[in-house]
Every structure is written in structure tokens, then in C-alpha cells.
Design an enzyme around this catalytic site. Sequence first.
Site, PDB file in Angstrom:
ATOM      1  N   HIS B  73       1.108  -0.888   0.122  1.00 24.29           N
ATOM      2  CA  HIS B  73      -0.727  -0.433  -0.090  1.00 24.29           C
ATOM      3  C   HIS B  73       0.858   1.104  -0.314  1.00 24.29           C
ATOM      4  O   HIS B  73       1.983   1.391   1.073  1.00 24.29           O
ATOM      5  CB  HIS B  73      -0.642   0.061   1.308  1.00 24.29           C
ATOM      6  CG  HIS B  73      -0.354   0.169   2.417  1.00 24.29           C
ATOM      7  ND1 HIS B  73      -0.501   1.540   3.689  1.00 24.29           N
ATOM      8  CD2 HIS B  73      -0.129  -1.797   3.935  1.00 24.29           C
ATOM      9  CE1 HIS B  73       0.778   0.731   4.142  1.00 24.29           C
ATOM     10  NE2 HIS B  73       0.297  -0.207   5.086  1.00 24.29           N
ATOM     11  N   ASP B  75      -0.314   4.659   0.857  1.00 26.96           N
ATOM     12  CA  ASP B  75      -0.619   5.522   1.477  1.00 26.96           C
ATOM     13  C   ASP B  75       0.428   5.394   2.907  1.00 26.96           C
ATOM     14  O   ASP B  75       0.834   4.178   4.006  1.00 26.96           O
ATOM     15  CB  ASP B  75      -1.695   5.422   2.222  1.00 26.96           C
ATOM     16  CG  ASP B  75      -2.060   4.254   3.214  1.00 26.96           C
ATOM     17  OD1 ASP B  75      -2.146   2.871   2.644  1.00 26.96           O
ATOM     18  OD2 ASP B  75      -3.067   4.466   3.806  1.00 26.96           O
ATOM     19  N   GLU B 129      -5.168   1.572   2.707  1.00 23.25           N
ATOM     20  CA  GLU B 129      -5.201   0.395   3.182  1.00 23.25           C
ATOM     21  C   GLU B 129      -5.111   1.127   5.030  1.00 23.25           C
ATOM     22  O   GLU B 129      -5.704  -0.262   5.929  1.00 23.25           O
ATOM     23  CB  GLU B 129      -3.708  -0.564   3.242  1.00 23.25           C
ATOM     24  CG  GLU B 129      -3.514  -1.902   3.861  1.00 23.25           C
ATOM     25  CD  GLU B 129      -3.275  -1.805   5.494  1.00 23.25           C
ATOM     26  OE1 GLU B 129      -3.177  -3.114   5.891  1.00 23.25           O
ATOM     27  OE2 GLU B 129      -2.736  -0.892   5.319  1.00 23.25           O
ATOM     28  N   GLU B 158       4.880  -5.995   4.125  1.00 22.80           N
ATOM     29  CA  GLU B 158       4.324  -5.553   4.688  1.00 22.80           C
ATOM     30  C   GLU B 158       5.386  -6.258   5.460  1.00 22.80           C
ATOM     31  O   GLU B 158       6.084  -6.662   5.694  1.00 22.80           O
ATOM     32  CB  GLU B 158       3.019  -6.082   5.407  1.00 22.80           C
ATOM     33  CG  GLU B 158       1.064  -5.993   5.316  1.00 22.80           C
ATOM     34  CD  GLU B 158       0.997  -4.331   5.449  1.00 22.80           C
ATOM     35  OE1 GLU B 158       1.678  -3.418   6.229  1.00 22.80           O
ATOM     36  OE2 GLU B 158       0.134  -4.068   5.227  1.00 22.80           O
TER      37      GLU B 158
END
Lengths: 358, 358
Positions: B73, B75, B129, B158
Site C-alpha cells: 500500500h 498510504d 490501507e 508488509e
Amino acid sequence: MANPLTPDVLVDPVELTRTLVDIESVSRDEKVIADCVEDAMRKTPHLSTERQGNTVMARTQLGREQRIVLAGHLDTVPLNDNFPSTVVDDLIYGCGTADMKSGVALALHLAATLPDPRYDITYLFYESEEIDSQFNGLHLAGQDRPDWLRADFAVLLEPTYGVVEAGCQGTMTATVRTHGRRAHTARAWRGVNAIHAAGEVLRRLEDYQPRRVTIDGCNYREGLSAVRISGGVAGNVVPDECEIDVNLRFAPDRSEEQALAHLREVFKGFDLEVTDSAPGALPGLDAPAARDFLLAVGEEPAAKLGWTDVARFAALGIPALNYGPGDPRLAHAQDEHVEIGKIRDGAATLHRWLAADE
Amino acid sequence: MANPLTPDVLVDPVELTRTLVDIESVSRDEKVIADCVEDAMRKTPHLSTERQGNTVMARTQLGREQRIVLAGHLDTVPLNDNFPSTVVDDLIYGCGTADMKSGVALALHLAATLPDPRYDITYLFYESEEIDSQFNGLHLAGQDRPDWLRADFAVLLEPTYGVVEAGCQGTMTATVRTHGRRAHTARAWRGVNAIHAAGEVLRRLEDYQPRRVTIDGCNYREGLSAVRISGGVAGNVVPDECEIDVNLRFAPDRSEEQALAHLREVFKGFDLEVTDSAPGALPGLDAPAARDFLLAVGEEPAAKLGWTDVARFAALGIPALNYGPGDPRLAHAQDEHVEIGKIRDGAATLHRWLAADE
């Protein structure tokens, strides 16, 4: 507006109850009713009358050995489709019928019609009992006009359904806190859950055996209740704090200090902080005027379990009790009402007690 | 603005991490970073690139037997005095360094520099996210562009600190309610205290023995936590309702239905209402591409205990895992940072896995 509290009305406690109920007087809006009461009292030559805010004091000054207080609040809780009054058979319906304009009517009726009572009498008609204590007219009079409250004995005409309710229990609210350590709930074992820890506090509340005690023939039943619980940080966080507010109602043989010590004992091992407290009031039924009053009523007194303004008198060392025609279970109810028979009985009892010996 | 994602930057995953961190991209404000990423991808001739909202998809179309997804992601959580990036020795500090621009940098670096991978690769750079699921770019792509997610295996970059974290646990939140009967606390015995009744719920939570289960060599540790409790009417009222929100984290061998049945068993006799639920994801480590990936990493996988977007792939039947250079404990922290060595290790590992056999 012409004062509806005319001599014809003042002479009849039932008609007087209806008339008082029909003067709207929600807390903080008691000017009109206080104006009417003040005017009626000032027109009664055997009384000297004073006023502070919307609280009216009228008293005899006959030089009797003993002085008693008869007191009642003029305000009501907010209207609830129960204004003005209606009458169905023996019942007067309407906001304030039980709590406590029927009681106020008894005092006002006596004030107007009993020029020569056995004791000197101070009549107190006060404002804002139904809201925060800072506005309470009896509390304010106690601060600013202490002589208004000075007496050997006091009767509050709060609803008791014709029973003498003596003394009152004290009340103490405290916050019990549990602590933990935050963690993500996906790794809950890394934290300590403060809400889980509150289980022990609730267990002690469940197991609590309230004390019963008899004082001056009155049976007091104590109680300890959780009244609020809150805790939680977010939906995925092990919470690190939980608060439980507990309310203790304690018999008047315990002081506030003793009540606090008791709470600390019950919740040993936990943080505890008192947030609100008011002492109880011993029944004080051995005062001479109180004994005479009980003789006039002719029934055994009961313990007052809730906290009422009698404690304000007790704090000044003045024995005080509750006695009124309304049913306390109807106070603040939409279908609040009072029995006409109870009003007449109450007026007769008070006359029997207060009329000078013939 | 000239695109800072130049060929010189794209070739160096460390420099690329810093450059991405220095493009502010708090959730719902990802237009600039998505413009830069889209532009860089469109300039890469071996990829075909599409965009929806601020989500960019770029993929090879080499006709390989297997297709994998690398996803991250764009963001970050809100800035917290940690923008722009700073470097101290081997550490890059700044908002998003760990979660998860260092992971995005690995994917972007591979996208730009690996024209001939062993599998076809779909790169997904998605928006929002860190906020409510309705805005999540991967969720939206799954609805509107299901072919973007289609693959035999997916890696989410992640933060895992270089460890393979496989599958993820499910999460279910439910409200347990206790009931009682209101009464004045001065006559508490006339009521039933719903907060006291919650003691039994907390007792079961305290006694709860969380299950541990091993799946594909990954150890999952479940958990059941109270995350919120509330009850109370007023300071002088015995409360008639208390609510406890409990959060269950369940291993991915349980379905949501089984998790609910488990909660109903634990809180038998109490009202229970599910307010939020998301299924877990089985690790799926026996997929061929997953096995090759584990060989390239050369270390044992660990269970993912938190819920992540891998579950969105699992819901489509696509094995997925987390693997990224950031330290997950630093995610959302003010002093968030990433080790330069972990970025270089991650890039080397992914190259080893994805480079075509020579």
C-alpha cells in the site's frame, strides 16, 4: 394575576393541594408560586415573613419553649403530560401532587389557620430541591439565614404515605479502578486486561452481604451497588484501565469516615476514590417534640432509606423526620397522584399534634 | 513536478525507499505518489500498466505457467513530526519507512529492473490501507478489477522484519449483554444489578484457556479479550443493562461460523451479538511458488497473528503471505525506521527467488 391562595382555599388542605399543583413550578421557575405563598403569608397577621430568592420563611414568635420547623419544597420535576391537575374519585392526579405539593399544602394550611400553636413554628417553603444541591433553597438558607433553620425538631413533608420515616441513610459514591497493560488483541498475552481484572471487583459486589441495623426502633437496610462501569481503548487493544462506580447506602450509625473505611475494606487491593458523599441522619426520636409527634401519629416509625433534606437538619444537630401524604413510589412518575383521604388524615394529625392544649 | 522516481533511483532500493518516504501520502491523499508510480511503470516497457483511483497495477505478460502478485500500500498513517526522512547510520527514519514504503520500494525496484522473471508478476501499489476497509484499494480492485488479483501466489510486502509470516488469524468482535431490573440504590434489593451480573462474563474471560495450533509449521496462538465494557443509568439507580465487547482472534483452521459457535459456547446463557468479523487465511505454504519462495528466504515461516490484507487473497483461494524489511513493532510509531541492511537483504532474496534460471 390575583393570588389563587385565597382564605377560602387556605382553609381547605385538599382544595389548597389542587391550587398549588395548578401553579406550574418546575425547578428554577418558582417565582410565581413563591410570590403567591409570600403574599398569603404576609397577609397572615400572626406570622412574620421573609424571603430569599424563591424561598419563603414565615414564623410565629410566641415565646414558646420549643420551636419546630415544618418544611417543604415548592418545585417539581419537569411536567410530563400531567398538568394541570385532574380529580378521579378520591385521587388528585398531576405533577407534584405527591412530591410534594400535598405536603406543602398541609404546612401552608396550618400556617394560615393555627395562630396559637403549642410550639413556635417556622414554616419553610423552599426552591429547587429536585436539582443540583447548589440551587437547593434549604441549603442556601442554611448558609445565609441560619436562624431560619434553628429549631428543636423538624418535619419535612416529603411523601411517606402517612408513615413517619425517621432519619435517613448516608450515601457515598466511589470509583474503583483496575489497571493493566495495553497490547494488540492479536497478541493479547503481552498485555494485562484491566476489564478482566474488574471481574474480582464485581465478584465482591455479588458476594456482598448488606448489613441491617435497628436504631430507635427503625430498621435500616444498607446496600452496595455498581452504578457505572466503563473501560476500553479500541476494538483491537487490550485495555489498560477500567472504572467501576459503586454507591454505598449506609445506616446513620456510621459516619462518613466509617463508611469510607468500610468501602476500603471491601475493595482492599484496589484503587478507590470517593467522588460524592453525604452523611446519614440519626432518627433522633427521643427529642420531646418528636415523641409528641409520634403520639399524635399513633403508628410506629419506619427507617428512611433514601437521602433527603432531613440530613441538612441533622447536620445542624436538629432531629428531623419525613412525614407526608404522598406515596413516595409515585414521585416523578407520569401518573403521580395523591389520595384525598391521606391529605385529610395528615391535616388532622398535624392539628392534633400542634394545637395548644385546651 | 519532475518525477523523483528516476531510473537512477529505481535501480537502488535504499535510495528508492527514501524517495518514496519523502513523497507525503497520508491515507486519502495518495494522488501525487500514485502519479509518480504510474508514470514510472508506464515508462517500463516490459510492463502493462493500469490505474483505478490511486491504485496502480503493472504486470508482465510473458505467458509463464504461474503468476504471482507482489503488493504494497502507498498510504501512511498521519505524519507525526517524522517527515521528511532522515538517515542515522544504517537507519532510515520517517513516516512509512517500515509500514510500508521499504516494502513498496522492493516491489517497485523489481518491477523496473526484472524484465524476465521466472513467473509472470502482477505488481499492485494500492491506496488507503490504513483506514476504513471501504476505501482500501486492494478491496476495491477485488470488486472492480478481479483480474488484477488473479494469481497462483501472493506476497504482501508488509513489515515482518525479513521473516515470512504466513496466513493470518481471523478476528470476531461480539457484544455480550447482561440484563437486570432498575431500582433506586437506596432500595437496591428491589432491583437486579446488570453490572454485578457481568461478573460472570469477566470470570469466563479470566478463566479462558486460549488454544494453540500448528498449521503448515506455523504456530497460531488464539486470544479472547474484553475490549470495552459499559453500563450504568445514574448515580442512584441499579442499572438494568451492561455491555461487554469481546474480541476473539482465531486460528485460520476455524471458519467464521466455527468461531461464532465457539463464542456462543464460551458465553452460554448470555445474549451475544456479532458486530464485526473477518475470516483468517490459511498459510497455504504448499503452493509451488510458495515453496520456492521459502527456499529463497531460507528460514522457517512464522504465523501471522494480526489480520492483514493477505486474507483478501485467501478469500479468492490464492495463497498469500507477508514478507517485508520493516519491523512491525515500529509501524505507526513516531520513531518509525527501517534498517538499510534489511532492505538490501530483502531485495537480494526476491531477486534470488524471481530471477529466471540461468
